[in-house]
Design a protein around this motif. Structure first.
Motif, mmCIF file in Angstrom:
data_model
loop_
_atom_site.group_PDB
_atom_site.id
_atom_site.type_symbol
_atom_site.label_atom_id
_atom_site.label_comp_id
_atom_site.label_asym_id
_atom_site.label_seq_id
_atom_site.Cartn_x
_atom_site.Cartn_y
_atom_site.Cartn_z
ATOM 1 N N THR A 104 0.910 -1.073 -0.151
ATOM 2 C CA THR A 104 -0.080 -0.091 -0.126
ATOM 3 C C THR A 104 0.910 1.094 0.018
ATOM 4 O OG1 THR A 104 -0.110 0.167 2.439
ATOM 5 C CG2 THR A 104 -1.773 -1.120 1.232
ATOM 6 N N ASP A 106 0.715 5.577 0.403
ATOM 7 C CA ASP A 106 -0.304 6.718 0.890
ATOM 8 C C ASP A 106 0.301 7.700 -0.096
ATOM 9 O OD1 ASP A 106 -1.733 5.757 3.050
ATOM 10 O OD2 ASP A 106 0.415 5.866 4.358
ATOM 11 N N SER A 109 -5.661 9.864 0.027
ATOM 12 C CA SER A 109 -5.508 8.916 -1.216
ATOM 13 C C SER A 109 -4.805 7.759 -0.710
ATOM 14 C CB SER A 109 -5.019 9.810 -2.546
ATOM 15 O OG SER A 109 -6.148 10.960 -2.816
ATOM 16 N N LYS A 110 -5.129 6.517 -1.312
ATOM 17 C CA LYS A 110 -4.294 5.518 -1.065
ATOM 18 C C LYS A 110 -4.209 4.431 -2.100
ATOM 19 C CE LYS A 110 -3.677 3.859 3.334
ATOM 20 N NZ LYS A 110 -3.739 3.404 4.517
ATOM 21 N N ASN A 155 -10.618 -3.993 0.667
ATOM 22 C CA ASN A 155 -11.080 -2.728 1.351
ATOM 23 C C ASN A 155 -12.526 -2.756 1.535
ATOM 24 O OD1 ASN A 155 -8.840 -0.482 0.802
ATOM 25 N ND2 ASN A 155 -8.556 -1.947 -1.070
ATOM 26 N N SER A 195 -9.748 7.594 -3.153
ATOM 27 C CA SER A 195 -9.366 8.999 -2.816
ATOM 28 C C SER A 195 -10.764 9.627 -2.568
ATOM 29 C CB SER A 195 -8.646 9.566 -4.153
ATOM 30 O OG SER A 195 -8.491 10.693 -3.660
#
Length: 218
Positions: free
Chosen positions: A6, A8, A13-14, A63, A100
């Motif tokens: 992941t 950042d 926003s990721k 997610n 995001s």
């Protein structure tokens, strides 16, 4: 395989990356697809594209979403029903999504030598002067990713990579730059963030990937 990485991009926003090590059947068993997605999957001729499509759905599930939370507009741009902005990309053995609070575009590309030959078709090659062959490949891949990401973000037919999207000069070490879209007598400015995905020798062919995100400047 579980989530690979992941990143950042900003506080809101990721990026999520999935390395595709599963076969088609394993991926297919682990996702739930609505009928339109199943038909789309069955229409894909390449198993690589099918696996990329399914790996993106694995990222949704990671997610807390699933395929039923996603829809596409008339131009083919993905959206989530809860209003979170999403952009999707996959390349060879990787799939990526970015989530995001703002409109954002993402592109993921494998860094390969053929990009040097193609560069004059989509960019100002003077931006590649005085670079080693490796850095020429890397920078040209960033520029291609910039144009793909802005195209996905803007989502309008008729946009030309070469004629309408322009990257401002940048250094690879900066990992960020700016770009402009000149289209329909309007100039829009974008902030670009890019990062090379280092596979630490895990790829037999040695190719890393370049991840690029674009956000419209305020």
């Amino acid at each position: 395989m579980p989530l690979f990485k992941t990143i950042d991009i900003s506080p809101t926003s990721k990026v999520f990356l999935w390395k595709i090590t599963e076969d088609f059947n394993e991926l297919f068993r682990n996702v739930t697809l609505k009928d339109t997605s199943l038909a789309r999957l069955e229409g894909m001729k390449s198993e690589g594209h099918q696996k990329g499509f399914l790996a993106v759905r694995m990222l949704f599930q990671h997610n807390g979403y699933d395929d039923f939370d996603l829809y596409y507009d008339d131009f083919g741009k993905p959206h989530l029903h809860d209003g979170t902005h999403i952009s999707i990309s996959h390349s060879f053995d990787f799939a990526a999504i970015v989530l995001s609070e703002c409109n954002i575009g993402i592109d993921l590309e494998q860094i390969k030598g053929k990009i040097i030959r193609l560069a004059p078709r989509f960019m100002d090659v003077s931006h590649l002067e005085n670079l080693s062959e490796t850095d020429t490949m890397r920078k040209a891949t960033v520029v291609w990713g910039i144009k793909e990401a802005i195209y996905k973000l803007k989502n309008e037919s008729g946009i030309s990579f070469q004629d309408h999207i322009f990257e401002n000069p940048f250094q690879l070490s900066e990992k960020k730059c700016s770009a402009e879209l000149h289209f329909k007598d309007i100039v829009q400015h974008y902030n670009i963030i890019f990062e090379e995905i280092d596979l630490e020798g895990s790829q037999p062919d040695g190719h890393n990937y370049m991840l690029v995100c674009a956000v419209e400047s305020e």
